[in-house]
Design a protein around this motif. Sequence first.
Motif, mmCIF file in Angstrom:
data_model
loop_
_atom_site.group_PDB
_atom_site.id
_atom_site.type_symbol
_atom_site.label_atom_id
_atom_site.label_comp_id
_atom_site.label_asym_id
_atom_site.label_seq_id
_atom_site.Cartn_x
_atom_site.Cartn_y
_atom_site.Cartn_z
ATOM 1 N N ASP A 10 6.399 4.950 -1.924
ATOM 2 C CA ASP A 10 5.780 3.582 -1.247
ATOM 3 C C ASP A 10 6.336 3.366 0.152
ATOM 4 O OD1 ASP A 10 4.953 0.764 -2.060
ATOM 5 O OD2 ASP A 10 7.101 0.499 -1.348
ATOM 6 N N THR A 36 -2.003 -2.038 3.551
ATOM 7 C CA THR A 36 -1.602 -3.363 2.910
ATOM 8 C C THR A 36 -1.296 -3.147 1.337
ATOM 9 O OG1 THR A 36 -4.042 -3.580 2.230
ATOM 10 C CG2 THR A 36 -3.128 -4.442 4.544
ATOM 11 N N GLN A 37 -1.692 -2.304 0.578
ATOM 12 C CA GLN A 37 -1.431 -2.276 -0.731
ATOM 13 C C GLN A 37 -1.025 -0.588 -1.070
ATOM 14 O OE1 GLN A 37 -4.392 -3.744 -2.971
ATOM 15 N NE2 GLN A 37 -3.744 -2.791 -4.945
ATOM 16 N N GLU A 45 3.987 -1.232 -8.252
ATOM 17 C CA GLU A 45 3.139 -2.070 -7.753
ATOM 18 C C GLU A 45 3.769 -3.033 -6.952
ATOM 19 O OE1 GLU A 45 0.790 -3.765 -10.614
ATOM 20 O OE2 GLU A 45 -0.216 -2.060 -11.579
ATOM 21 N N GLU A 46 3.334 -3.375 -5.636
ATOM 22 C CA GLU A 46 3.685 -4.479 -5.014
ATOM 23 C C GLU A 46 5.103 -3.939 -4.253
ATOM 24 O OE1 GLU A 46 2.993 -8.005 -6.609
ATOM 25 O OE2 GLU A 46 0.929 -7.960 -6.312
ATOM 26 N N ARG A 82 4.056 2.662 3.280
ATOM 27 C CA ARG A 82 3.996 1.591 4.058
ATOM 28 C C ARG A 82 4.381 1.719 5.359
ATOM 29 N NH1 ARG A 82 3.019 -2.687 0.807
ATOM 30 N NH2 ARG A 82 3.228 -2.347 -1.491
ATOM 31 N N ASN A 118 0.057 1.518 -4.669
ATOM 32 C CA ASN A 118 0.401 1.638 -5.941
ATOM 33 C C ASN A 118 0.917 2.923 -6.215
ATOM 34 O OD1 ASN A 118 -0.443 -0.859 -6.777
ATOM 35 N ND2 ASN A 118 -2.594 -0.030 -6.766
ATOM 36 N N ARG A 145 -12.023 -2.401 3.883
ATOM 37 C CA ARG A 145 -10.898 -1.736 3.385
ATOM 38 C C ARG A 145 -11.505 -0.327 2.761
ATOM 39 N NH1 ARG A 145 -8.425 -6.090 -0.993
ATOM 40 N NH2 ARG A 145 -7.801 -7.777 0.582
ATOM 41 N N THR A 165 -9.594 3.340 0.880
ATOM 42 C CA THR A 165 -8.512 3.858 0.299
ATOM 43 C C THR A 165 -8.050 5.281 0.469
ATOM 44 O OG1 THR A 165 -9.947 4.445 -1.756
ATOM 45 C CG2 THR A 165 -9.276 2.199 -1.672
#
Length: 494
Positions: free
Chosen positions: A157, A168-169, A66-67, A161, A171, A213, A215
Amino acid sequence: MPRASATTTKRPTPAQLAPLATRQVAAAPLLPQPQLERLLAVAMERGADFAEVYVERGLLTAVVLEEGRIKSAQTGLTQGVGVRVISGAKVGYAYSDDLEEAALLRTARTAAMIAQGGGSEQSYKVSRTPAPSYYKVPTPLADIDVARKAELVLRADKAARGFDKRITQVNGSYADVTKRIAVGNTLGHYTEDTQDLCRLSVQVVAEGKNKERRTGFYGGGGRVSFSHFDTFTPESVGREAARQAIATLGAAECQAGPQTVVLAPGWSGILLHEAVGHGLEADFIRKGTSLFAGKVGQKVASDLVTVIDDGTVANSRGSINVDDEGVAGERKVLIEKGVLKGYMYDSFNAKLMGQRSTGSGRRESFKHMPLPRMTNTYLAPGDHHPEDIIKEVKRGLYCAHFGGGQVDITNGNFVFEVSEAYQIEDGKLGRPVKNAILIGVGPEALKNVSRVGCDPMPDPGLGTCGKDGQSVPVGVGLPTLRIDNMTVGGTKVA
């Protein structure tokens, strides 16, 4: 279940994430055969038609990101024994994760009491039944350093990105298990199997204009070696999840009403699994709660529709050398050219219905009784070229990826969310649309199939099926498929 975890704020080292379980644990014997035979004898001491002992030992890994950081990386060992006793239509089941002799004997006696048979103790002998081999993993997944598994998620990840600045996110997760099972029963059969299974998955969020947003989700794996991710790379997983999210930014509202629908090949087979497959499982058939009950030999679909459930597909997520009753996996033709040919049977329902098991008895773990379940369920290919299928549609909906869905077995009604969809205008894919939902009745949808593509494709290894509180890995597959007069739910009325 013994479990240890490590939480890090930077890339973990092999020392930080070394597996708790060793190769010696993975290779240790399950249950000595004399002990298993003793359990069978105790399970039958009250008298019954049948008893079975199921033994399981699994080494598990789970990594969560995460993040941009590894949030957790865990390894664990799960093991236990389940004892099932059948007397007529009565079933007694008990399990224990304590493998001491006294605990296992109590477990066998408890199952016998639940089944409520009547009789005296006898002795039982079992002999090894050879199992086929549809998946070979030379190096068990449990033997791969957890740091290498965490690296997959970090790479995915980074790729997600880097795909677009609007991501923006992210997981991500990786999970695997090296599971060994043994099944022995009072018919004298004894079977063992080793089942490796892994999956890498990524979910992303993209943000567009006006804080919109969207997904995207992608991933895969199967009963494969860790080298599978040399070609099914984490970079490709991350980029595909990101592409899905970006593709639907600015999507128009989906138009509601009856439409011609074209399903993309591969993961779209989840619709077939839910809307049709569950209704062909023997417990629903025996109880008369399925819409397909009593219809063997009858026309239930278009002539173009042949549905197959196949547990023998090499290295697929839903494949089984043997099911969780020790019966060899099979390739089963359920519907052939629109005609219903048969159902999926476990041993219990097969006996009550005067049939034979089709190797469809599956359970989540030693804590659960086996149920008739699907393995890899797919639609056989047809003769139509995918491009021509779309060209023939003047106006309709192209469903590229599916989200969640549900089905009512008793009436066949299903509802499915389409996570990525496009308008079809004059034979060409047009603008993306959002909030699309497919609504229908399984058999009616099958009857409205008007084109089946020549491009069969399995899903990448994503599926997990839930039933009666149990989850098991499954595979699905589909060529490009056209269904006419499908009800589409949306927010825009035609």
